[in-house]
Design a protein around this motif. Structure first.
Motif, PDB file in Angstrom:
ATOM      1  N   THR A  35     -45.912  12.672  89.616  1.00  0.00           N
ATOM      2  CA  THR A  35     -44.742  13.093  90.391  1.00  0.00           C
ATOM      3  C   THR A  35     -43.847  11.900  90.681  1.00  0.00           C
ATOM      4  OG1 THR A  35     -46.005  14.881  91.391  1.00  0.00           O
ATOM      5  CG2 THR A  35     -44.000  14.200  92.548  1.00  0.00           C
ATOM      6  N   ALA A  36     -44.453  10.789  91.076  1.00  0.00           N
ATOM      7  CA  ALA A  36     -43.691   9.579  91.381  1.00  0.00           C
ATOM      8  C   ALA A  36     -42.949   9.077  90.140  1.00  0.00           C
ATOM      9  CB  ALA A  36     -44.627   8.497  91.921  1.00  0.00           C
ATOM     10  N   LEU A  37     -43.620   9.084  88.999  1.00  0.00           N
ATOM     11  CA  LEU A  37     -42.975   8.617  87.772  1.00  0.00           C
ATOM     12  C   LEU A  37     -41.801   9.504  87.374  1.00  0.00           C
ATOM     13  CD1 LEU A  37     -46.038   7.490  85.642  1.00  0.00           C
ATOM     14  CD2 LEU A  37     -44.250   6.029  86.625  1.00  0.00           C
ATOM     15  N   ARG A  38     -41.954  10.800  87.522  1.00  0.00           N
ATOM     16  CA  ARG A  38     -40.840  11.716  87.200  1.00  0.00           C
ATOM     17  C   ARG A  38     -39.668  11.462  88.136  1.00  0.00           C
ATOM     18  NH1 ARG A  38     -45.119  15.556  86.539  1.00  0.00           N
ATOM     19  NH2 ARG A  38     -44.633  16.408  88.574  1.00  0.00           N
ATOM     20  N   ALA A  39     -39.956  11.299  89.408  1.00  0.00           N
ATOM     21  CA  ALA A  39     -38.896  11.035  90.384  1.00  0.00           C
ATOM     22  C   ALA A  39     -38.226   9.694  90.111  1.00  0.00           C
ATOM     23  CB  ALA A  39     -39.463  11.067  91.804  1.00  0.00           C
ATOM     24  N   LEU A  40     -39.004   8.683  89.790  1.00  0.00           N
ATOM     25  CA  LEU A  40     -38.435   7.366  89.501  1.00  0.00           C
ATOM     26  C   LEU A  40     -37.575   7.391  88.245  1.00  0.00           C
ATOM     27  CD1 LEU A  40     -41.488   5.135  90.413  1.00  0.00           C
ATOM     28  CD2 LEU A  40     -39.298   5.232  91.620  1.00  0.00           C
ATOM     29  N   GLU A  41     -37.940   8.202  87.274  1.00  0.00           N
ATOM     30  CA  GLU A  41     -37.119   8.338  86.067  1.00  0.00           C
ATOM     31  C   GLU A  41     -35.767   8.957  86.423  1.00  0.00           C
ATOM     32  OE1 GLU A  41     -35.877   7.681  82.393  1.00  0.00           O
ATOM     33  OE2 GLU A  41     -37.814   7.001  83.156  1.00  0.00           O
ATOM     34  N   MET A  42     -35.769   9.936  87.320  1.00  0.00           N
ATOM     35  CA  MET A  42     -34.511  10.534  87.766  1.00  0.00           C
ATOM     36  C   MET A  42     -33.652   9.503  88.480  1.00  0.00           C
ATOM     37  SD  MET A  42     -35.582  14.233  89.287  1.00  0.00           S
ATOM     38  CE  MET A  42     -37.198  14.795  88.824  1.00  0.00           C
ATOM     39  N   VAL A  43     -34.269   8.710  89.334  1.00  0.00           N
ATOM     40  CA  VAL A  43     -33.550   7.667  90.060  1.00  0.00           C
ATOM     41  C   VAL A  43     -32.984   6.642  89.080  1.00  0.00           C
ATOM     42  CG1 VAL A  43     -33.802   5.760  91.709  1.00  0.00           C
ATOM     43  CG2 VAL A  43     -34.883   7.978  92.177  1.00  0.00           C
ATOM     44  N   LYS A  44     -33.791   6.251  88.106  1.00  0.00           N
ATOM     45  CA  LYS A  44     -33.345   5.284  87.099  1.00  0.00           C
ATOM     46  C   LYS A  44     -32.126   5.802  86.346  1.00  0.00           C
ATOM     47  CE  LYS A  44     -34.796   2.766  83.035  1.00  0.00           C
ATOM     48  NZ  LYS A  44     -35.724   2.679  81.928  1.00  0.00           N
ATOM     49  N   LYS A  45     -32.184   7.040  85.902  1.00  0.00           N
ATOM     50  CA  LYS A  45     -31.057   7.617  85.162  1.00  0.00           C
ATOM     51  C   LYS A  45     -29.802   7.665  86.031  1.00  0.00           C
ATOM     52  CE  LYS A  45     -33.778  10.247  81.863  1.00  0.00           C
ATOM     53  NZ  LYS A  45     -34.218  11.552  81.405  1.00  0.00           N
ATOM     54  N   ASP A  46     -29.969   8.020  87.292  1.00  0.00           N
ATOM     55  CA  ASP A  46     -28.823   8.080  88.205  1.00  0.00           C
ATOM     56  C   ASP A  46     -28.206   6.700  88.395  1.00  0.00           C
ATOM     57  OD1 ASP A  46     -27.147   9.537  90.215  1.00  0.00           O
ATOM     58  OD2 ASP A  46     -28.129   8.097  91.563  1.00  0.00           O
ATOM     59  N   LEU A  47     -29.046   5.686  88.591  1.00  0.00           N
ATOM     60  CA  LEU A  47     -28.531   4.340  88.773  1.00  0.00           C
ATOM     61  C   LEU A  47     -27.886   3.794  87.507  1.00  0.00           C
ATOM     62  CD1 LEU A  47     -31.450   2.868  90.906  1.00  0.00           C
ATOM     63  CD2 LEU A  47     -29.149   3.461  91.681  1.00  0.00           C
ATOM     64  N   GLU A  48     -28.455   4.121  86.346  1.00  0.00           N
ATOM     65  CA  GLU A  48     -27.850   3.691  85.079  1.00  0.00           C
ATOM     66  C   GLU A  48     -26.485   4.345  84.890  1.00  0.00           C
ATOM     67  OE1 GLU A  48     -31.056   4.720  82.419  1.00  0.00           O
ATOM     68  OE2 GLU A  48     -31.860   2.667  82.473  1.00  0.00           O
ATOM     69  N   ARG A  49     -26.372   5.626  85.282  1.00  0.00           N
ATOM     70  CA  ARG A  49     -25.085   6.324  85.193  1.00  0.00           C
ATOM     71  C   ARG A  49     -24.057   5.642  86.090  1.00  0.00           C
ATOM     72  NH1 ARG A  49     -22.774   9.552  88.507  1.00  0.00           N
ATOM     73  NH2 ARG A  49     -24.647   9.880  89.743  1.00  0.00           N
ATOM     74  N   LYS A  50     -24.467   5.270  87.292  1.00  0.00           N
ATOM     75  CA  LYS A  50     -23.553   4.597  88.226  1.00  0.00           C
ATOM     76  C   LYS A  50     -23.117   3.250  87.689  1.00  0.00           C
ATOM     77  CE  LYS A  50     -25.187   6.995  92.305  1.00  0.00           C
ATOM     78  NZ  LYS A  50     -25.944   6.939  93.553  1.00  0.00           N
TER      79      LYS A  50
END
Length: 55
Positions: A35-50
């Motif tokens: 669960t943590a890894l999936r959430a961190l991947e979402m956070v990573k993608k969001d930060l990369e988009r920003k």
């Protein structure tokens, strides 16, 4: 895992401090690693988009 004392982290880089805080948060809330890894991947993608938008 307990968070490091402020003394142990006071000279650490900001990313290390954040990593320690995140690990503590995840473990203290008993978040499953998958669960943590999936959430961190979402956070990573969001930060990369920003970051891409800033360029």
């Amino acid at each position: 895992m307990k968070p490091m004392s402020n003394h142990g982290l006071e000279n650490a880089p900001e990313d290390v401090k954040l990593a320690v805080d995140l690990i503590y948060l995840l473990e203290s809330n008993e978040i499953a690693p998958q669960t943590a890894l999936r959430a961190l991947e979402m956070v990573k993608k969001d930060l990369e988009r920003k970051l891409a938008q800033e360029s």
